[in-house]
Structure formats: structure tokens, C-alpha cells
Design a protein around this motif. Structure first.
Motif, mmCIF file in Angstrom:
data_model
loop_
_atom_site.group_PDB
_atom_site.id
_atom_site.type_symbol
_atom_site.label_atom_id
_atom_site.label_comp_id
_atom_site.label_asym_id
_atom_site.label_seq_id
_atom_site.Cartn_x
_atom_site.Cartn_y
_atom_site.Cartn_z
ATOM 1 N N GLU A 1 -12.769 18.457 -17.705
ATOM 2 C CA GLU A 1 -11.888 17.789 -18.665
ATOM 3 C C GLU A 1 -11.956 18.451 -20.042
ATOM 4 O O GLU A 1 -11.009 18.362 -20.819
ATOM 5 C CB GLU A 1 -12.257 16.317 -18.783
ATOM 6 C CG GLU A 1 -11.905 15.526 -17.537
ATOM 7 C CD GLU A 1 -12.266 14.059 -17.656
ATOM 8 O OE1 GLU A 1 -12.615 13.600 -18.764
ATOM 9 O OE2 GLU A 1 -12.208 13.363 -16.629
ATOM 10 N N LYS A 2 -13.056 19.119 -20.320
ATOM 11 C CA LYS A 2 -13.238 19.744 -21.628
ATOM 12 C C LYS A 2 -12.946 21.250 -21.603
ATOM 13 O O LYS A 2 -12.384 21.792 -22.541
ATOM 14 C CB LYS A 2 -14.648 19.487 -22.141
ATOM 15 C CG LYS A 2 -14.865 18.028 -22.478
ATOM 16 C CD LYS A 2 -16.286 17.743 -22.870
ATOM 17 C CE LYS A 2 -16.513 16.275 -23.056
ATOM 18 N NZ LYS A 2 -16.181 15.454 -21.895
ATOM 19 N N VAL A 3 -13.388 21.923 -20.543
ATOM 20 C CA VAL A 3 -13.240 23.377 -20.468
ATOM 21 C C VAL A 3 -12.400 23.734 -19.249
ATOM 22 O O VAL A 3 -12.733 23.361 -18.128
ATOM 23 C CB VAL A 3 -14.624 24.067 -20.389
ATOM 24 C CG1 VAL A 3 -14.459 25.579 -20.258
ATOM 25 C CG2 VAL A 3 -15.466 23.724 -21.610
ATOM 26 N N GLN A 4 -11.317 24.464 -19.482
ATOM 27 C CA GLN A 4 -10.436 24.861 -18.394
ATOM 28 C C GLN A 4 -10.704 26.282 -17.909
ATOM 29 O O GLN A 4 -10.280 26.654 -16.832
ATOM 30 C CB GLN A 4 -8.973 24.730 -18.817
ATOM 31 C CG GLN A 4 -8.516 23.274 -18.920
ATOM 32 C CD GLN A 4 -9.095 22.528 -20.113
ATOM 33 O OE1 GLN A 4 -8.948 22.968 -21.248
ATOM 34 N NE2 GLN A 4 -9.777 21.424 -19.860
ATOM 35 N N GLU B 1 -9.913 17.055 -28.817
ATOM 36 C CA GLU B 1 -9.089 16.056 -29.503
ATOM 37 C C GLU B 1 -7.701 15.955 -28.876
ATOM 38 O O GLU B 1 -6.693 15.830 -29.564
ATOM 39 C CB GLU B 1 -9.006 16.361 -30.998
ATOM 40 C CG GLU B 1 -10.365 16.297 -31.678
ATOM 41 C CD GLU B 1 -10.335 16.612 -33.168
ATOM 42 O OE1 GLU B 1 -9.474 17.411 -33.610
ATOM 43 O OE2 GLU B 1 -11.181 16.049 -33.888
ATOM 44 N N GLY B 2 -7.655 16.057 -27.535
ATOM 45 C CA GLY B 2 -6.408 15.907 -26.795
ATOM 46 C C GLY B 2 -5.474 17.100 -26.830
ATOM 47 O O GLY B 2 -4.366 17.034 -26.306
ATOM 48 N N LYS B 3 -5.898 18.208 -27.425
ATOM 49 C CA LYS B 3 -5.044 19.389 -27.532
ATOM 50 C C LYS B 3 -5.679 20.580 -26.833
ATOM 51 O O LYS B 3 -6.889 20.797 -26.930
ATOM 52 C CB LYS B 3 -4.808 19.745 -29.003
ATOM 53 C CG LYS B 3 -4.064 18.674 -29.761
ATOM 54 C CD LYS B 3 -3.903 19.046 -31.211
ATOM 55 C CE LYS B 3 -3.251 17.894 -31.963
ATOM 56 N NZ LYS B 3 -3.442 17.999 -33.382
ATOM 57 N N GLU B 4 -4.850 21.363 -26.133
ATOM 58 C CA GLU B 4 -5.328 22.586 -25.492
ATOM 59 C C GLU B 4 -5.536 23.645 -26.572
ATOM 60 O O GLU B 4 -4.668 23.859 -27.418
ATOM 61 C CB GLU B 4 -4.322 23.058 -24.453
ATOM 62 C CG GLU B 4 -4.243 22.137 -23.260
ATOM 63 C CD GLU B 4 -3.289 22.624 -22.193
ATOM 64 O OE1 GLU B 4 -2.840 23.791 -22.249
ATOM 65 O OE2 GLU B 4 -2.996 21.827 -21.294
#
Length: 152
Positions: A37-40, A63-66
Motif C-alpha cells: 500500500e505504501k511502496v509500489q 498522503e494519498g498521492k503517487e
């Protein structure tokens, strides 16, 4: 002229400090598996994972942004279990002139601590200190711990 600062957080890591150091030093591309969820992703742009002078690029959600972060692996100390990432490009560099992230593993009384240190200089006095980013790293550390404890 911006402000300089340093933020530090030490988090107990029950899955083993060696494992955490190995993950960020030699297998950062696996972090997305342990905290999706944090690191793609983490892509190698130059050099080799685990080698000083290599350049990597993180894709993450904060903060909800890629967002992205292109970094230079500036230093690795296997004995002290530490690694330094110097920010080169990406979303953080829109706010900060310099940004250095150090991850260090300490073991005290049989307890492993993952210590995150953020050293930075803002571009302007009105740029906020990266407290939410430090919180992001704390939460990511907990995700990695949970992932590895579930496997054990």
C-alpha cells in the motif's frame, strides 16, 4: 533561504535487524511485496542493488498521492548495518534543496531497532518539516515486520 533539519525515529523490529538491512541494501525491489500500500516499486537505474554509487527510483504512495524518488546509494556500512540514500530527483525535491535518508540497525539488550534519520534543507522557510514522511517510514517498518512475522 530554507531551514535545515534532522528528524530521527527508532522502531523496535522483531523480525530481525539483519533481515531489514538486507532488504533495503540488497533487495529494495522486494519492499513493495512487504508494504504494497505504501511502496509500489523500486527500479534500478544505474549500478547494482547493494553497491555504493548506484541509482534507484522508488514509486510510492504518500498522503494519498503517487510519488517518485530517485536516489543515489551514497554509503553502505555492512558492519554497522547502515545505508544512506541521497535524494536526486522526485517529488521531495520540489520542497527540499537537500534530502538524505539514513537507515541504521542497532541491537541493544537483544532488541533490534530500525533507526530512520532524515536530514534536509527546505527550499523556503515556509516548507513544512517532513514529519508525515517520517511517520510513513515508521508505518512501513511495521508493515515489513508484520509481513515477515506472518511468514515465520
Amino acid at each position: 533561504m530554507g531551514l535545515t533539519g534532522k528528524l530521527v525515529a527508532a522502531i523496535e523490529f522483531r523480525a530481525g535487524g539483519d533481515l531489514f538491512h538486507e532488504l533495503f541494501t540488497h533487495k529494495p525491489h522486494h519492499v513493495s511485496t512487504t508494504s504494497p500500500e505504501k511502496v509500489q516499486g523500486c527500479d534500478l537505474h544505474e549500478g547494482e542493488f547493494g553497491k555504493v554509487g548506484s541509482r534507484i527510483c522508488w514509486r510510492y504512495t504518500h498522503e494519498g498521492k503517487e510519488k517518485t524518488a530517485k536516489q543515489l546509494i551514497q554509503a553502505i556500512d555492512e558492519e554497522k548495518k547502515s545505508i544512506e540514500f541521497k535524494m536526486l530527483e522526485g517529488d521531495l525535491m520540489k520542497l527540499y534543496k537537500d534530502f538524505l535518508i539514513t537507515i541504521h540497525i542497532d541491537t541493544k539488550d537483544g532488541i533490534d531497532l530500525v533507526t530512520w534519520t532524515l536530514e534536509y534543507e527546505t527550499l523556503h522557510d515556509d516548507v513544512e518539516h517532513p514529519i508525515s514522511l517520517l511517520s510513513f517510514f515508521i508505518d512501513m517498518t511495521k508493515d515489513i515486520e508484520s509481513h515477515h512475522l506472518q511468514k515465520a
